[in-house]
Design an enzyme around this catalytic site. Structure first.
Site, PDB file in Angstrom:
ATOM      1  N   GLU A  46       0.863  -1.180   0.000  1.00  0.00           N
ATOM      2  CA  GLU A  46       0.000   0.000   0.000  1.00  0.00           C
ATOM      3  C   GLU A  46       0.901   1.232   0.000  1.00  0.00           C
ATOM      4  OE1 GLU A  46      -2.632  -0.297   3.344  1.00  0.00           O
ATOM      5  OE2 GLU A  46      -3.133  -2.372   2.827  1.00  0.00           O
ATOM      6  N   ASP A  57      -4.565   8.744  10.753  1.00  0.00           N
ATOM      7  CA  ASP A  57      -3.214   8.253  11.003  1.00  0.00           C
ATOM      8  C   ASP A  57      -2.650   8.769  12.313  1.00  0.00           C
ATOM      9  OD1 ASP A  57      -2.756   6.715   8.588  1.00  0.00           O
ATOM     10  OD2 ASP A  57      -2.929   8.625   7.547  1.00  0.00           O
TER      11      ASP A  57
END
EC number: 4.2.1.20
Length: 257
Positions: A46, A57
């Site tokens: 990814e 995140d």
């Protein structure tokens, strides 16, 4: 055949997918990182599209995104890097990014550029399922790009079944509703969530991500799904180790401890 589809047909379990942020630690590291991951037997990659407000995140990937943007990474540049390296990299490549930079680029153009660069699928964490169905699914399907949707412990069974029915590739099973980052172990509550999803007998395979950094979390992930996705741990190692190959070696060591 789409490379993601082929991977899950040929490898039923123990899949290891690794995330890194494009343009980090250095602007032109994309090719060397991809080649190192493939050489060490990683099954899928990814590639993160850096964005200034990566809300899903944790601090490690936020810092990497900030540095990548400072380095000058852009979608245009990333697609060029992927086109150059694709003939040497056979494993599936997924682009993971937030909706804002993709929409600035233009979704139809983004999908066309993905195909030209040999990208197999995409993960857009802040794309609502209803919007995907209404505005994006037809375009992604036309380009044979897998749209990977995330589910969390808070996702309803009804929504999970809709995602399973209307997407393909795999389902990204987020280990918690918190942000990405290392955990020492998955508690009983998280493992109960994994078991609950397994009991639904979904048609799509599942990978577990968020918080996998050691043997305990990796083994728990692969016990309850087709494999694991590792991001923050590898991004940290790219910073601390001298080469991408050494970073991959250290990652594989960590998963045995």
């Amino acid at each position: 055949m789409n490379r993601i589809t082929n991977l899950f047909q040929t490898q039923k379990d123990g899949i290891l997918s690794v995330y890194f942020t494009a343009g980090y630690p250095n602007l032109n590291d994309t090719a060397s990182i991809l080649k190192a991951l493939q050489a060490k037997g990683i099954h899928m990659v990814e590639v993160g599209i850096p964005f200034s407000d990566p809300m899903a995140d944790g601090p490690v990937i936020q810092e990497a995104a900030t540095q990548a943007l400072r380095n000058g990474m852009s979608l245009h540049l990333l697609f060029g890097q992927l086109r150059e390296i694709r003939s040497e990299v056979q494993i599936p490549i997924i682009l993971m990014g937030y909706l804002n930079p993709i929409m600035q680029y233009g979704f139809e153009k983004f999908c066309a550029s993905c195909v030209e660069a040999g990208v197999d699928g995409m993960i857009i964490p802040d794309l609502p399922y209803a919007d995907y169905i209404a505005d994006y699914k037809e375009i992604a399907d036309r380009h044979d790009l897998k749209m990977i949707m995330l589910i969390t412990p808070e996702t309803s069974e009804e929504r999970i079944r809709l995602i399973d029915a209307h997407t393909s590739g795999f389902i990204y099973m987020v280990s918690s509703a918190a942000t990405t980052g290392a955990q020492q172990d998955f508690n009983e509550q998280k493992q109960a969530y994994f078991r609950r999803i397994n009991a639904m007998n979904l048609q799509n395979p599942r990978l577990v991500g968020f918080g996998i950094s050691n043997k305990a979390t990796f083994e728990a992930a692969i016990a309850h799904s087709s494999g694991a996705i590792i991001g923050s741990k590898f991004v940290q190692l790219l910073k601390s180790e001298a080469t991408p190959a050494e970073a991959v070696d250290k990652l594989l060591e960590a998963l045995k401890q």
